[in-house]
Design an enzyme around this catalytic site. Structure first.
Site, PDB file in Angstrom:
ATOM      1  N   THR A  17      15.773  34.460  86.352  1.00 41.59           N
ATOM      2  CA  THR A  17      16.285  33.843  87.575  1.00 41.59           C
ATOM      3  C   THR A  17      15.764  34.557  88.818  1.00 41.59           C
ATOM      4  O   THR A  17      15.282  33.918  89.762  1.00 41.59           O
ATOM      5  CB  THR A  17      17.826  33.837  87.566  1.00 41.59           C
ATOM      6  OG1 THR A  17      18.282  33.114  86.413  1.00 41.59           O
ATOM      7  CG2 THR A  17      18.374  33.175  88.820  1.00 41.59           C
ATOM      8  N   LYS A  38      16.305  24.173  87.455  1.00 42.86           N
ATOM      9  CA  LYS A  38      16.973  24.672  86.253  1.00 42.86           C
ATOM     10  C   LYS A  38      17.380  23.438  85.464  1.00 42.86           C
ATOM     11  O   LYS A  38      18.454  22.880  85.669  1.00 42.86           O
ATOM     12  CB  LYS A  38      18.199  25.511  86.624  1.00 42.86           C
ATOM     13  CG  LYS A  38      18.912  26.118  85.423  1.00 42.86           C
ATOM     14  CD  LYS A  38      18.175  27.318  84.865  1.00 42.86           C
ATOM     15  CE  LYS A  38      18.963  27.958  83.733  1.00 42.86           C
ATOM     16  NZ  LYS A  38      18.340  29.204  83.245  1.00 42.86           N
TER      17      LYS A  38
END
Length: 215
Positions: A17, A38
């Site tokens: 991330t 995502k």
């Protein structure tokens, strides 16, 4: 750099991330039009936490594509691999919805960074692994690794899987935030993996994520 890139890791919680957000920020600073996605977020409701982290690192508010759900097409409440999270939520993961969302982003942005869940072999459904989906879509991979103990083994296994599936490795990102507390292990991991990358994927780039990039 142009098109859709899939960001994966050698393991869960390896720093995908942060790496995705930092890379997006760097590309923005180069004048590129870039968005992160995502496609499957678990352990959340309504908003994908990882997208919020991306935007914070990028110094951007939530984008229109975020509000439209294009950057987070599938969200499941249970924090588990997608196949299990979908089963526990009582609904199937919609691969067509994910594909369509990514295509729409690719039509609007020069670069789309797609952050996967966990590693390459994480099941998306009972019958489809993440690496299967990557191969189907023809995405090059940005692989995140680190200097913690075990990273050499996990990275080489990921290299072997990419070769077996015929997937192009765009770059290997060495995440110093997750370095081993043992400086010898961390430095040896860096040196070893840098050499192996050159030997196994000569065209792939080597990148490093500094400890100062931690969110």
């Amino acid at each position: 750099m142009k098109g859709v890139y899939f960001v994966s890791g050698i393991d869960t919680d390896i720093g995908k991330t942060v790496a995705t957000g930092v890379l997006a920020k760097q590309l923005l600073q180069q004048g590129k039009s870039v968005i992160t996605q995502k496609p499957v977020q678990t352990g959340c409701q309504n908003i994908a936490d990882d997208i919020a982290v991306h935007r914070k690192i990028m110094g951007k508010p939530m984008q229109e594509a975020d509000k439209q759900g294009l950057t987070m097409p599938e969200i499941f409440s249970y924090p588990a691999s997608p196949h299990l999270a979908a089963r526990l939520d009582g609904r199937a993961l919609d691969l067509d919805k994910i594909r369509t969302a990514t295509q729409q982003l690719a039509a609007q942005y020069e670069i789309v960074l797609v952050e996967g869940a966990g590693g390459l072999m994480v099941p998306l459904t009972e019958n489809l692994l993440t690496i299967d989906y990557i191969r189907q879509q023809g995405y090059p991979v940005i692989l995140v690794t680190s200097g913690r103990l075990g990273s050499i083994n996990h990275t080489l296994l990921s290299f072997a899987a990419l070769k077996q599936y015929g997937i192009r490795l765009h770059s290997l990102v060495f995440n110093h935030i997750h370095d081993s507390r043992d400086a010898h292990i961390a430095q040896d991991s860096l040196n070893y993996l840098k050499c192996r990358l050159k030997a196994d994927f000569s065209e792939a780039e080597w990148m490093e994520l500094a400890k100062t990039d931690a969110v």
